[in-house]
Design a protein around this motif. Structure first.
Motif, PDB file in Angstrom:
ATOM      1  N   UNK A 251       0.843  -1.182   0.000  1.00 35.05           N
ATOM      2  CA  UNK A 251       0.000   0.000   0.000  1.00 35.05           C
ATOM      3  C   UNK A 251       0.885   1.241   0.000  1.00 35.05           C
ATOM      4  N   UNK A 252       0.384   2.294  -0.609  1.00 33.61           N
ATOM      5  CA  UNK A 252       1.150   3.530  -0.751  1.00 33.61           C
ATOM      6  C   UNK A 252       0.709   4.552   0.289  1.00 33.61           C
ATOM      7  N   UNK A 253       1.686   5.192   0.907  1.00 30.50           N
ATOM      8  CA  UNK A 253       1.399   6.196   1.918  1.00 30.50           C
ATOM      9  C   UNK A 253       1.161   7.557   1.270  1.00 30.50           C
ATOM     10  N   UNK A 254       0.072   8.208   1.659  1.00 25.21           N
ATOM     11  CA  UNK A 254      -0.188   9.565   1.183  1.00 25.21           C
ATOM     12  C   UNK A 254       0.660  10.583   1.949  1.00 25.21           C
ATOM     13  N   UNK A 255       1.222  10.169   3.061  1.00 31.08           N
ATOM     14  CA  UNK A 255       2.025  11.065   3.890  1.00 31.08           C
ATOM     15  C   UNK A 255       3.447  11.196   3.349  1.00 31.08           C
ATOM     16  N   UNK A 256       4.123  10.076   3.218  1.00 35.13           N
ATOM     17  CA  UNK A 256       5.521  10.080   2.798  1.00 35.13           C
ATOM     18  C   UNK A 256       5.710   9.774   1.317  1.00 35.13           C
ATOM     19  N   UNK A 257       4.697   9.165   0.693  1.00 38.77           N
ATOM     20  CA  UNK A 257       4.848   8.722  -0.685  1.00 38.77           C
ATOM     21  C   UNK A 257       5.557   7.385  -0.793  1.00 38.77           C
ATOM     22  N   UNK A 258       5.932   6.816   0.352  1.00 42.24           N
ATOM     23  CA  UNK A 258       6.573   5.505   0.345  1.00 42.24           C
ATOM     24  C   UNK A 258       5.557   4.415   0.015  1.00 42.24           C
ATOM     25  N   UNK A 259       6.084   3.307  -0.509  1.00 46.46           N
ATOM     26  CA  UNK A 259       5.276   2.126  -0.800  1.00 46.46           C
ATOM     27  C   UNK A 259       5.669   1.056   0.225  1.00 46.46           C
ATOM     28  N   UNK A 260       4.741   0.717   1.104  1.00 42.93           N
ATOM     29  CA  UNK A 260       5.016  -0.235   2.177  1.00 42.93           C
ATOM     30  C   UNK A 260       4.606  -1.640   1.733  1.00 42.93           C
ATOM     31  N   UNK A 261       5.487  -2.606   2.007  1.00 41.60           N
ATOM     32  CA  UNK A 261       5.277  -3.979   1.545  1.00 41.60           C
ATOM     33  C   UNK A 261       5.460  -4.961   2.691  1.00 41.60           C
ATOM     34  N   UNK A 262       4.564  -5.919   2.772  1.00 46.63           N
ATOM     35  CA  UNK A 262       4.710  -7.052   3.699  1.00 46.63           C
ATOM     36  C   UNK A 262       4.653  -8.322   2.875  1.00 46.63           C
ATOM     37  N   UNK A 263       5.771  -9.055   2.856  1.00 44.25           N
ATOM     38  CA  UNK A 263       5.842 -10.293   2.083  1.00 44.25           C
ATOM     39  C   UNK A 263       5.954 -11.483   3.014  1.00 44.25           C
ATOM     40  N   UNK A 264       5.467 -12.634   2.539  1.00 43.60           N
ATOM     41  CA  UNK A 264       5.590 -13.867   3.313  1.00 43.60           C
ATOM     42  C   UNK A 264       6.169 -14.938   2.408  1.00 43.60           C
ATOM     43  N   UNK A 265       7.143 -15.654   2.921  1.00 41.70           N
ATOM     44  CA  UNK A 265       7.731 -16.748   2.157  1.00 41.70           C
ATOM     45  C   UNK A 265       6.707 -17.847   1.977  1.00 41.70           C
ATOM     46  N   UNK A 266       6.573 -18.321   0.753  1.00 45.76           N
ATOM     47  CA  UNK A 266       5.599 -19.371   0.435  1.00 45.76           C
ATOM     48  C   UNK A 266       6.310 -20.708   0.373  1.00 45.76           C
ATOM     49  N   UNK A 267       5.616 -21.799   0.728  1.00 44.95           N
ATOM     50  CA  UNK A 267       6.240 -23.137   0.667  1.00 44.95           C
ATOM     51  C   UNK A 267       6.495 -23.567  -0.774  1.00 44.95           C
TER      52      UNK A 267
END
Length: 258
Positions: free
Chosen positions: A242-258
């Motif tokens: 998701x993209x932050x409207x505050x900083x303009x950063x793109x935040x990512x949460x990834x999970x390793x898949x089996x």
């Protein structure tokens, strides 16, 4: 004292929520749904830390000491600000010509005049989330700064160079992030601002790894919110972003898949 206690209690409650969210997602098969709570919690930890620094800077910038542009008057408050930041930041006061003082080193031999964010400060705009290699410390840093005005003119700027490595470490520790989670953020140019793995910070992930990672990064930079899948070093990952409207950063949460 009461206000400080309330803030501390609120922060403890927030980090407990982040930790609970992490555990819920780790135990759930519905990463796309439950992972949003964890991603939001991690993102808030980063943004609240930077926003708190900016708020303190703005308060300092409004004082008569800061508006005097007299280093002898400014230094005590700047030193106090530095002691209150847990990410071991370099705290500085810049003059309109680019010269600057640091809380622990007085007048620097360097200049901020060539920094890309400096014109924004001279134009009266606050800066938050710009990535640099600090001239004061040499560390990979995140710039948070506020202009200082007097009688409608810019007379200086209060700035903090937050160590990116320590900000990422703080998030991982406070949220008690599971080992199979990978949390990171990209700036508007696709460069890694913070990452659970400190060796990945300030890299352009689109330039490394599997072509599927390059495609995922392109999607992340162009889309406000979504889900992508990619491979990194032979391992499959599923990621929410998701993209932050505050900083303009793109935040990512990834999970390793089996």
């Amino acid at each position: 004292m009461i206000r400080a206690l309330m803030i501390a209690l609120a922060f403890m409650a927030f980090t407990a929520t982040a930790s609970a969210a992490s555990k819920a997602v780790a135990a759930s098969d519905d990463f796309s749904t439950d992972g949003r709570m964890a991603l939001g919690a991690y993102r808030a930890l980063a943004e609240d830390h930077l926003a708190g620094i900016l708020a303190a800077e703005r308060a300092l910038a409004a004082t008569s000491d800061a508006r005097s542009a007299d280093w002898a008057r400014i230094k005590p408050a700047l030193s106090s600000l530095a002691k209150g930041i847990t990410t071991e930041a370099a705290v500085w006061y810049a003059l309109p010509d680019g010269r600057y003082y640091t809380a622990d080193g007085d007048l620097s031999k360097e200049s901020l005049k060539d920094r890309t964010y400096f014109p924004d400060l001279l134009a009266g705009k606050a800066v938050e989330g710009v990535l640099v290699i600090s001239k004061s410390t040499g560390h990979r840093s995140i710039i948070v700064a506020a202009p200082v005005t007097k009688d409608g003119k810019i007379v200086g700027a209060v700035g903090v160079s937050v160590r990116a490595r320590l900000l990422a470490s703080m998030i991982v520790q406070k949220a008690r992030m599971p080992d199979n989670f990978i949390f990171y953020a990209l700036d508007g140019e696709g460069r890694t601002a913070i990452h659970k793995d400190p060796d990945r910070m300030f890299e352009h992930p689109a330039d490394i790894g599997d072509p599927s990672l390059r495609a995922a990064v392109n999607t992340i930079l162009k889309t406000p919110r979504g889900v992508v899948a990619y491979e990194f070093r032979g391992k499959r990952r599923k990621a929410l972003f998701e993209t932050s409207e505050i900083s303009g950063w793109h935040f990512i949460l990834a999970r390793s898949e089996p």
